[in-house]
Design a protein around this motif. Sequence first.
Motif, PDB file in Angstrom:
ATOM      1  N   PRO A  38      -5.614  -5.939  -5.562  1.00  0.00           N
ATOM      2  CA  PRO A  38      -6.645  -6.874  -6.022  1.00  0.00           C
ATOM      3  C   PRO A  38      -7.037  -7.938  -5.004  1.00  0.00           C
ATOM      4  CG  PRO A  38      -4.529  -7.481  -6.956  1.00  0.00           C
ATOM      5  CD  PRO A  38      -4.278  -6.298  -6.056  1.00  0.00           C
ATOM      6  N   VAL A  39      -6.428  -7.916  -3.822  1.00  0.00           N
ATOM      7  CA  VAL A  39      -6.769  -8.925  -2.803  1.00  0.00           C
ATOM      8  C   VAL A  39      -7.218  -8.212  -1.535  1.00  0.00           C
ATOM      9  CG1 VAL A  39      -5.195 -10.694  -3.704  1.00  0.00           C
ATOM     10  CG2 VAL A  39      -4.347  -9.006  -2.040  1.00  0.00           C
ATOM     11  N   ALA A  40      -7.925  -8.954  -0.664  1.00  0.00           N
ATOM     12  CA  ALA A  40      -8.449  -8.367   0.569  1.00  0.00           C
ATOM     13  C   ALA A  40      -7.321  -7.720   1.369  1.00  0.00           C
ATOM     14  CB  ALA A  40      -9.149  -9.437   1.401  1.00  0.00           C
ATOM     15  N   HIS A  41      -7.569  -6.527   1.894  1.00  0.00           N
ATOM     16  CA  HIS A  41      -6.565  -5.822   2.685  1.00  0.00           C
ATOM     17  C   HIS A  41      -7.284  -4.882   3.633  1.00  0.00           C
ATOM     18  CE1 HIS A  41      -7.451  -3.502  -0.944  1.00  0.00           C
ATOM     19  NE2 HIS A  41      -7.099  -2.408  -0.299  1.00  0.00           N
ATOM     20  N   ASP A  42      -6.583  -4.476   4.679  1.00  0.00           N
ATOM     21  CA  ASP A  42      -7.197  -3.636   5.712  1.00  0.00           C
ATOM     22  C   ASP A  42      -7.264  -2.191   5.221  1.00  0.00           C
ATOM     23  OD1 ASP A  42      -8.103  -2.442   8.003  1.00  0.00           O
ATOM     24  OD2 ASP A  42      -6.518  -3.210   9.313  1.00  0.00           O
ATOM     25  N   LEU A  43      -8.474  -1.689   5.027  1.00  0.00           N
ATOM     26  CA  LEU A  43      -8.644  -0.314   4.547  1.00  0.00           C
ATOM     27  C   LEU A  43      -8.461   0.724   5.660  1.00  0.00           C
ATOM     28  CD1 LEU A  43      -9.685  -1.741   2.049  1.00  0.00           C
ATOM     29  CD2 LEU A  43     -11.618  -0.169   1.988  1.00  0.00           C
ATOM     30  N   ASN A  44      -8.616   0.301   6.907  1.00  0.00           N
ATOM     31  CA  ASN A  44      -8.637   1.275   8.010  1.00  0.00           C
ATOM     32  C   ASN A  44      -7.378   2.148   8.103  1.00  0.00           C
ATOM     33  OD1 ASN A  44     -11.309   0.706   9.300  1.00  0.00           O
ATOM     34  ND2 ASN A  44     -10.432  -1.344   9.384  1.00  0.00           N
ATOM     35  N   PRO A  45      -6.174   1.581   7.975  1.00  0.00           N
ATOM     36  CA  PRO A  45      -4.987   2.455   8.048  1.00  0.00           C
ATOM     37  C   PRO A  45      -4.960   3.482   6.910  1.00  0.00           C
ATOM     38  CG  PRO A  45      -4.370   0.143   8.271  1.00  0.00           C
ATOM     39  CD  PRO A  45      -5.815   0.166   7.865  1.00  0.00           C
ATOM     40  N   TYR A  46      -5.481   3.114   5.753  1.00  0.00           N
ATOM     41  CA  TYR A  46      -5.530   4.051   4.625  1.00  0.00           C
ATOM     42  C   TYR A  46      -6.593   5.122   4.851  1.00  0.00           C
ATOM     43  CZ  TYR A  46      -2.586   0.571   2.350  1.00  0.00           C
ATOM     44  OH  TYR A  46      -1.565  -0.293   2.047  1.00  0.00           O
ATOM     45  N   HIS A 105     -11.978   7.178  -0.890  1.00  0.00           N
ATOM     46  CA  HIS A 105     -11.158   5.971  -1.098  1.00  0.00           C
ATOM     47  C   HIS A 105     -11.867   5.108  -2.141  1.00  0.00           C
ATOM     48  CE1 HIS A 105      -8.545   2.660   0.910  1.00  0.00           C
ATOM     49  NE2 HIS A 105      -9.010   2.170  -0.211  1.00  0.00           N
ATOM     50  N   ILE A 106     -11.266   4.991  -3.342  1.00  0.00           N
ATOM     51  CA  ILE A 106     -11.945   4.266  -4.418  1.00  0.00           C
ATOM     52  C   ILE A 106     -11.226   2.954  -4.735  1.00  0.00           C
ATOM     53  CG2 ILE A 106     -12.551   4.311  -6.875  1.00  0.00           C
ATOM     54  CD1 ILE A 106     -14.417   5.945  -5.094  1.00  0.00           C
ATOM     55  N   LEU A 107     -12.003   1.889  -4.676  1.00  0.00           N
ATOM     56  CA  LEU A 107     -11.504   0.547  -4.981  1.00  0.00           C
ATOM     57  C   LEU A 107     -11.703   0.266  -6.467  1.00  0.00           C
ATOM     58  CD1 LEU A 107     -13.420  -1.158  -2.031  1.00  0.00           C
ATOM     59  CD2 LEU A 107     -10.948  -0.758  -2.083  1.00  0.00           C
ATOM     60  N   VAL A 108     -10.632  -0.166  -7.137  1.00  0.00           N
ATOM     61  CA  VAL A 108     -10.785  -0.583  -8.529  1.00  0.00           C
ATOM     62  C   VAL A 108     -10.275  -2.002  -8.764  1.00  0.00           C
ATOM     63  CG1 VAL A 108     -10.749   1.753  -9.503  1.00  0.00           C
ATOM     64  CG2 VAL A 108      -8.593   0.518  -9.223  1.00  0.00           C
ATOM     65  N   GLY A 109      -9.663  -2.593  -7.728  1.00  0.00           N
ATOM     66  CA  GLY A 109      -9.067  -3.908  -7.946  1.00  0.00           C
ATOM     67  C   GLY A 109      -9.695  -5.033  -7.157  1.00  0.00           C
ATOM     68  N   LEU A 110     -10.552  -4.694  -6.204  1.00  0.00           N
ATOM     69  CA  LEU A 110     -11.065  -5.701  -5.270  1.00  0.00           C
ATOM     70  C   LEU A 110     -12.516  -6.042  -5.589  1.00  0.00           C
ATOM     71  CD1 LEU A 110     -10.293  -7.206  -2.573  1.00  0.00           C
ATOM     72  CD2 LEU A 110     -11.475  -5.353  -1.393  1.00  0.00           C
TER      73      LEU A 110
END
Lengths: 351, 351
Positions: free
Chosen positions: A247-255, A265-270
Amino acid sequence: MANTRAYAAQSADSGLAPYNFERRALRDDDVAIEIDYCGVCHSDVHVVENDWGGSQYPVVPGHEIIGRVTAVGAAVTTYKTGDLVGVGCMVDSCRSCSACDTGLEQYCDEGMTATYGGIDRHDGSVTMGGYSDNIVVSERFVVRVPEKLDPASAAPLLCAGITTYSPLKHFNVGKGHKVGVLGMGGLGHMGVKFAKALGAEVTLFTRSESKVAEAKKQGADHVVVSTDRSQMKAVSNSFDFLLDTIPVAHDLNPYLKCLKHDGTHILVGLLSAIEPPVNAGLLLLKRRVIGGSLIGGMPETQEVLDFCAEHNITCDVEMLDIRDINDAYVRMKKGDVKYRFVIDMKTLKEG
Amino acid sequence: MANTRAYAAQSADSGLAPYNFERRALRDDDVAIEIDYCGVCHSDVHVVENDWGGSQYPVVPGHEIIGRVTAVGAAVTTYKTGDLVGVGCMVDSCRSCSACDTGLEQYCDEGMTATYGGIDRHDGSVTMGGYSDNIVVSERFVVRVPEKLDPASAAPLLCAGITTYSPLKHFNVGKGHKVGVLGMGGLGHMGVKFAKALGAEVTLFTRSESKVAEAKKQGADHVVVSTDRSQMKAVSNSFDFLLDTIPVAHDLNPYLKCLKHDGTHILVGLLSAIEPPVNAGLLLLKRRVIGGSLIGGMPETQEVLDFCAEHNITCDVEMLDIRDINDAYVRMKKGDVKYRFVIDMKTLKEG
């Protein structure tokens, strides 16, 4: 009009306290519900404390509602007195746009009406949620709870459940797929259960070594500690789908590097900015996509309850006396709940 | 081995100059091609000038190649001497991963072998591109050019064409869809033509008022000047698909707002960080996705040529004498070409 006992916040820092108000008289398509259980969602804390701005006080939170029908309006055909029903995150929408027409009321062109803190489309009042002994909702926004489900632990299915189920279904996750679930909270643990039930091979990504055993207990086939570079590298280019509940900002690149070509890659918390920024090359070079998903439409909210009854899936819950709600918020903010508080509404009558 | 006349850069700032080298002897699955035309792509400039790092000199650029078969290896079955053929951005891949198995060689698990500046998988040599009078390529990476197509203006279909055609096809763009094309260069003008030919209603987004008439001439139904806030607002929540050909960092957020629920924003021109960052809320609240797409696989590269022959689509080109290639690069960097330079390889023989 029904006199309603509830808990409400009167300001951003007042905490929640007993509050009485009147529910509207039944419209023709309305269902009146006596509430037995209400889940406690992180959004409740955010709206009570005005973290997103725009909160209108008093706020009566709660959008994971389970109860019994006590009365129905003249035109109601789906429900009758005594039925076990649920109400989730929305109570109305325009009902005529292309989204509503296809059962995607959450993406209504005019915006859905939230279960609490929304503006009623008919009388302009502010909607009041499920931390209360009853609610009145149009039947389109009521779902039937299979009697086979434990009603208390079914409550969070109406938000945490549908939020994770909907994207897995929409993107056709199933047998033969490798699915990663990012984060192991109320949403994440449901994501693991659903992805498993849909037939996928499931990996839980967590920053914390301490969650490895718990993730496996929840059904994850594998666990990757995301702060361990060698573990991340070992799973590069291998996932079909990532369900990101962080739910908080995080680096998507490694994922993103963990997704194979055509991975999703689906965001449901941000809800905030994706920072640090995504490297577009990671998208182009493997035709990967990043998207977001918001709860689910009404037909799919019914579907998730039926799916859970069929597969014996419930949310892991800790029952709560509503008089302890302010302490529960403190614990939630520390992540100290496995995995969802559910208020036993009998305690409101006692209080 | 065939003696090859070419133009090459010897360093990042040397410019391009005549250069001779030997092409490899034909392997069993190889096709030898005498090159008639070669398109000039922006990537050529980037690799010649080492903008992305890692360029290995001498660089013989060129990956939009049209020519005639002059010889075939012992095992070649698809082509014979005299056939009109094309070679695009790749000349090899592992041929056995799941991507290659499904005709998506551009997403090969081991990485595709680029037509120039790549490393040959068999002899370790650096590949040399189409600014040359001949090339030797494995038949799997050769496509047939319909005789109905003008061969010079077909050359850019092998990069600019397939790059824009592939995502439109992959995401099932067609009749009844509203498609936006962002940017009006070599890629953008092809995107407009393809989206129209596929039956979509097409809007060209441009920062420049001066391109409105030209966009309509290219077939766009509507033009939105993206720097005009009221024009952008007027098209909010209305597009199914955005094809984003802009090659430099730009703010995606105003464009995302133009997508309706379940809309898709595909990047084909950007390889760097997506800055400023995307607001995740714009994805969640409408289940929008952002993705990327890279050229197309070999079956689809054949398909785009056949599609263009059927629909009378070609790239708008300006013919170039190879002796003017350094001036052409200067003009390209200023955006001064409509829309693609194509080298007439006869001028190499004269030079």
